[in-house]
Design a protein around this motif. Structure first.
Motif, short mmCIF file in Angstrom:
data_model
loop_
_atom_site.label_atom_id
_atom_site.label_comp_id
_atom_site.label_asym_id
_atom_site.label_seq_id
_atom_site.Cartn_x
_atom_site.Cartn_y
_atom_site.Cartn_z
N VAL A 1 -90.52 -44.81 19.15
CA VAL A 1 -89.32 -45.19 18.41
C VAL A 1 -89.76 -45.70 17.05
N LEU A 2 -89.09 -45.24 16.01
CA LEU A 2 -89.33 -45.74 14.66
C LEU A 2 -88.25 -46.78 14.35
N GLY A 3 -88.68 -47.94 13.89
CA GLY A 3 -87.74 -49.02 13.57
C GLY A 3 -87.82 -49.43 12.11
N ILE A 4 -86.68 -49.73 11.53
CA ILE A 4 -86.60 -50.14 10.12
C ILE A 4 -85.95 -51.52 10.04
N GLU A 5 -86.67 -52.45 9.42
CA GLU A 5 -86.18 -53.82 9.24
C GLU A 5 -86.11 -54.13 7.75
N GLY A 6 -84.99 -54.71 7.31
CA GLY A 6 -84.84 -55.08 5.91
C GLY A 6 -83.69 -56.03 5.68
N SER A 7 -83.58 -57.04 6.53
CA SER A 7 -82.43 -57.95 6.47
C SER A 7 -82.56 -59.02 5.40
N ALA A 8 -83.76 -59.22 4.87
CA ALA A 8 -83.95 -60.24 3.83
C ALA A 8 -84.93 -59.69 2.79
N LYS B 1 -79.01 -53.86 12.38
CA LYS B 1 -77.57 -53.85 12.08
C LYS B 1 -77.14 -55.17 11.43
N GLY B 2 -77.79 -56.24 11.79
CA GLY B 2 -77.48 -57.56 11.29
C GLY B 2 -78.04 -58.60 12.24
N PRO B 3 -77.91 -59.89 11.94
CA PRO B 3 -77.37 -60.45 10.70
C PRO B 3 -78.39 -60.35 9.56
N GLY B 4 -77.92 -60.61 8.35
CA GLY B 4 -78.81 -60.55 7.20
C GLY B 4 -78.03 -60.42 5.91
N MET B 5 -78.73 -60.11 4.84
CA MET B 5 -78.12 -59.94 3.52
C MET B 5 -77.54 -58.53 3.42
N GLY B 6 -76.30 -58.43 2.98
CA GLY B 6 -75.58 -57.17 3.02
C GLY B 6 -76.27 -56.02 2.29
N GLY B 7 -76.67 -56.24 1.04
CA GLY B 7 -77.28 -55.18 0.25
C GLY B 7 -78.56 -54.63 0.87
N PRO B 8 -79.51 -55.48 1.21
CA PRO B 8 -80.74 -55.00 1.84
C PRO B 8 -80.49 -54.31 3.18
N LEU B 9 -79.56 -54.83 3.99
CA LEU B 9 -79.24 -54.18 5.26
C LEU B 9 -78.76 -52.75 5.05
N VAL B 10 -77.84 -52.58 4.10
CA VAL B 10 -77.27 -51.26 3.84
C VAL B 10 -78.34 -50.30 3.32
N ALA B 11 -79.20 -50.78 2.44
CA ALA B 11 -80.25 -49.93 1.89
C ALA B 11 -81.12 -49.33 2.98
N CYS B 12 -81.43 -50.14 3.99
CA CYS B 12 -82.27 -49.66 5.09
C CYS B 12 -81.49 -48.80 6.08
N PHE C 1 -75.58 -42.60 21.08
CA PHE C 1 -76.00 -43.39 19.91
C PHE C 1 -75.73 -42.57 18.65
N PRO C 2 -74.47 -42.41 18.29
CA PRO C 2 -74.12 -41.53 17.17
C PRO C 2 -74.42 -42.15 15.81
N VAL C 3 -74.67 -41.29 14.84
CA VAL C 3 -74.92 -41.75 13.48
C VAL C 3 -73.68 -42.41 12.90
N SER C 4 -72.51 -42.01 13.36
CA SER C 4 -71.26 -42.59 12.86
C SER C 4 -71.14 -44.07 13.14
N ASN C 5 -71.93 -44.58 14.09
CA ASN C 5 -71.91 -46.01 14.40
C ASN C 5 -72.96 -46.78 13.61
N GLY C 6 -73.62 -46.11 12.67
CA GLY C 6 -74.71 -46.73 11.95
C GLY C 6 -74.30 -47.60 10.79
N PHE C 7 -73.49 -48.60 11.05
CA PHE C 7 -73.07 -49.53 9.99
C PHE C 7 -73.79 -50.86 10.13
N CYS C 8 -73.56 -51.75 9.19
CA CYS C 8 -74.20 -53.07 9.19
C CYS C 8 -73.14 -54.17 9.21
N THR C 9 -73.54 -55.33 9.66
CA THR C 9 -72.68 -56.50 9.61
C THR C 9 -73.54 -57.74 9.38
N GLN C 10 -73.06 -58.62 8.54
CA GLN C 10 -73.79 -59.85 8.28
C GLN C 10 -73.54 -60.90 9.36
#
Length: 410
Positions: free
Chosen positions: A18-25, A101-112, A372-381
């Protein structure tokens, strides 16, 4: 403390990665982890600002966008995969892509999240959304092999005392205002300590030269803590503190700051080291007190420190002393896994994906993409630790259906 060695490459026997991407801060990382918990890759970059300043969401997101593709390439190369997530035999070796998905800073979360969605579509693999806090806990359990500890989660954006109960990581206590890491960072900013590699590290190093304890509020409210009033006083003290810290000077031994029990009033001369010493001793005593109460309430025989502040050696020493008095064990990791990283997201993503795989009647690629659809790939703080049903994979550990952290060999 526990063995901190990550699983080695030769332990991998399954093609499921599994590849994981973290960027909440301000840190962005890409990790690749196997189904057996082997950390195959875990590169990371940090957005660093000048001393006396913090990091803002827009600039942090710009930093993440500028480096994340390089990190993906670096992680794939380190894990011996090509740009299509295939090994040298042309076999796809990535089962899913996970992201914070969250929690974290909105801009960085969305970028990742944008990059995670793109990889999911490109490789035609499931996209698993992960709770940042749960990822810290599961990575800590994996590395330390702690089975069912009470958890002290301390970072720049979160401060929680947690224990697993009825399928969820229940929050027994937390900060009612700002996080411990934020408090440390803001005092570092007031003292103009460096931000590279992290302001909290320089607070820790500076405190080792401290000789006197100043007066700071001690605010424990039941199982919760408050750092806002303490921070206001510490920032005020910082304006009058004599600047002595030199990041290039040899550090005194950790015991040096405890050699004297002298105290000082606000009118006496004191140094930046005294401010840092007082800040750590006061804040960490509050945290250890609430953690001990949670252990007493739950009957836990171990405590797990997770989050970036969990790297602090003084906090580890205080928690270890408390645990020793209770006949318990204190587990902690180093900066590779305590600080935000992609591997923790990958491992939490695998746990969620595998829990679905074990319980599903149809585990085809098409079924996985629907689950696990891509359509559910949103973020929330706003994504609470106890919003996640962790019983989905914790129950599998109890049943012994799949390899788990407590069974993996170091």
């Amino acid at each position: 403390m526990s063995d901190l060695s990550p699983r080695q490459h030769q332990e991998d026997h399954s093609p499921s990665l599994v590849l994981g991407i973290e960027g909440s801060a301000n840190k962005v990382g890409v990790g690749i982890v196997s189904c057996k918990g082997a950390v195959r890759a875990n590169p990371r970059r940090t957005y660093v600002t000048p001393p006396g300043t913090g990091f803002l969401p827009r600039e942090t997101a710009q930093h993440h966008r500028a480096v994340i593709l390089e990190l993906v390439s670096e992680a794939l190369a380190e894990a011996s995969l090509d740009s299509h997530a295939c090994d040298d035999k042309g076999k796809r070796n990535v089962a899913a892509v996970a992201y914070t998905k969250g929690p974290g800073m909105g801009g960085p979360l969305v970028a990742c999240a944008v990059v995670a969605r793109t990889l999911s579509l490109l490789w035609r693999v499931p996209l698993v959304d992960v709770n940042h806090c749960v990822a810290h806990i599961e990575m800590g359990r994996l590395i330390t092999k702690a089975r069912d500890p009470a958890v002290l989660y301390v970072s720049g954006g979160n401060t929680q005392v947690i224990a697993y109960n009825n399928g969820r990581y229940q929050i027994f206590g937390e900060t009612i205002d700002i996080a411990i890491g934020n408090a440390l960072d803001r005092v570092a900013r007031a003292l103009h300590l460096p931000n590279d590699p992290a302001p909290g590290l320089h607070v820790e190093n500076c405190a080792r030269s401290g000789k006197r304890l100043l007066d700071l509020p001690y605010a424990v409210k039941g199982m919760d803590v408050s750092f806002s009033g303490l921070l206001t006083k510490a920032e005020s003290l910082s304006t009058r503190a004599k600047r002595t810290y030199d990041r290039n000077a040899p550090l005194p031994p950790p015991e040096a700051c405890l050699a004297s029990d002298a105290s000082a009033s606000d009118d006496d001369e004191y140094t930046d080291a005294d401010v840092c010493l007082t800040l750590q001793e006061t804040c960490f005593a509050m945290l250890v007190e609430t953690a001990e109460r949670a252990m007493s309430h739950t009957g836990a025989d171990s405590l797990l420190l997770v989050g970036g502040v969990g790297c602090n050696k003084r906090l580890q020493a205080m928690a270890e002393a408390m645990c020793a008095e209770r006949g318990a064990i204190c587990h902690a990791t180093d900066e590779r896994f305590c600080i935000d990283n992609g591997a923790m997201v990958a491992w939490a993503g695998w746990n969620q994906y595998n829990a679905w795989r074990v319980g599903a009647s149809d585990t085809s690629d098409e079924a996985a993409m629907k689950a696990f659809p891509v359509s559910n790939g949103f973020c929330t703080q706003r994504f609470r630790t106890d919003d996640v049903y962790a019983g989905a994979w914790r129950n599998l550990e109890e049943e012994g259906d799949e390899p788990t952290a407590k069974k993996a060999k170091s």
